[in-house]
Design an enzyme around this catalytic site. Structure first.
Site: not given
Length: 348
Positions: A131, A213, A216
């Protein structure tokens, strides 16, 4: 006394979800359906959670702040996520459902626990590295969010945490903090055990890149089914789902990940096994099968969407659910936090 507290700990479950947009199919099949199961039956993965006070679920809005948020949009997302959970069948009368920031003890305990965790350990976490990789300035909250996650769990003396395989690393931080606390100050918490949400439905794949995977955050909007998608959107996404050049429908996740992902979705919605599904659609090609999967999705999602639409017409009711849940959560959290402060010498 502290060791006695550990020995008499009753099974208690905690799990949370960020209000960062609509639920997608991976969230629903991989986590929320399991939450509904434990609320309805009191059982999950062989464990029994006897009372509503032993089943805690939180809309973890403080975690959402680790990245920039528009305040008005965040507020809408909190209500929307709560409505989604209720519409999926999470009965707020049979569990505690609350907004994380309404229980200030979460943030207070996070600070206390941060004094029992070191920076090198946090910096090695895979999710933090992923991230922060593209950020020029990394917020402290993003770095320290596993400590807040630990506070979420330990505040209620949780014994079990439903967790996906990709989030096990964060629960290891909780275990390490617990051991550090016990080493310095003596035993207090039961060590939370992961209830690993395993199986194909717990890790659905992207419709456009079936080796990855479902997420969103994927830049391709056709990669992910959202619970709010219209029937036409579901149909389009299923039609565009990547499969392969073989027309027959078969289940082989390693060699045919695309069509196998569709079979996994179909099975999770209908309760049919991959073998049963392949037998039932024998003679139909993957193009025809995509239409079958789309119909199964729309049949399953329609009542959820109708319940959610009704709930969103009554935002005061949604807020009352959150307020009631927060009051119940505070009743559990307050004596635990007070006991911790006494151990630390902050209270007499």
């Amino acid at each position: 006394m502290a060791s006695q507290i550990i020995q008499t700990a009753v099974p208690r479950l905690f799990s949370g979800i960020q209000p960062t947009g609509a639920l997608h199919l991976g969230n629903y099949l991989g986590a929320v359906q399991r939450w509904v199961q434990v609320v309805q039956t009191g059982h999950l993965a062989g464990q029994h959670f006897a009372t509503p006070q032993d089943r805690l679920f939180s809309v973890v809005d403080l975690h959402a702040l680790t990245l920039p948020q528009d305040p008005a949009r965040l507020r809408r997302h909190i209500l929307d996520m709560t409505a989604s959970l209720l519409a999926c069948g999470l009965d707020a009368e049979r569990c505690i459902l609350f907004q994380q920031s309404d229980v200030s003890a979460h943030a207070e305990l996070a600070w206390l626990l941060s004094c029992f965790c070191n920076m090198p350990r946090l910096s090695r976490l895979t999710q933090f590295r992923e991230k922060s990789a593209h950020l020029t300035e990394v917020p402290l909250g993003l770095f320290a969010y596993p400590v807040l996650q630990s506070a979420d769990v330990l505040l209620y003396r949780t014994t079990h945490v439903p967790v996906g395989e990709d989030n096990l690393q964060n629960l290891h931080i909780t275990a390490q903090i617990t051991k550090s606390w016990h080493h310095r100050l003596g035993p207090f918490w039961p060590e939370p055990q992961p209830l690993v949400l395993a199986g194909p439905a717990a890790r659905l794949k992207s419709l456009r890149q079936p080796t990855k995977k479902m997420s969103k955050s994927d830049v391709n909007p056709k990669s992910c089914i959202f619970l709010d998608d219209t029937p036409d959107q579901v149909l389009t996404k299923c039609r565009k789902a990547v499969t392969d050049s073989i027309s027959e429908v078969s289940y082989d996740p390693e060699n045919r990940p695309g069509v196998s992902n569709l079979v996994t979705i179909h099975g999770a919605l209908t309760g049919l096994s991959p073998t049963d599904i392949c037998q039932r659609v024998q003679g139909q090609d993957t193009g025809q099968y995509k239409l079958i999967v789309a119909q199964a999705l729309n049949d399953h999602l329609q009542p959820i969407q109708e319940r959610k639409a009704h709930l969103l017409q009554h935002p005061k009711h949604i807020q009352q659910v959150l307020d009631h849940g927060a009051a119940q959560a505070r009743e559990i959290a307050a004596p635990n936090l007070l006991a911790l402060k006494r151990i630390l010498g902050l209270k007499s």
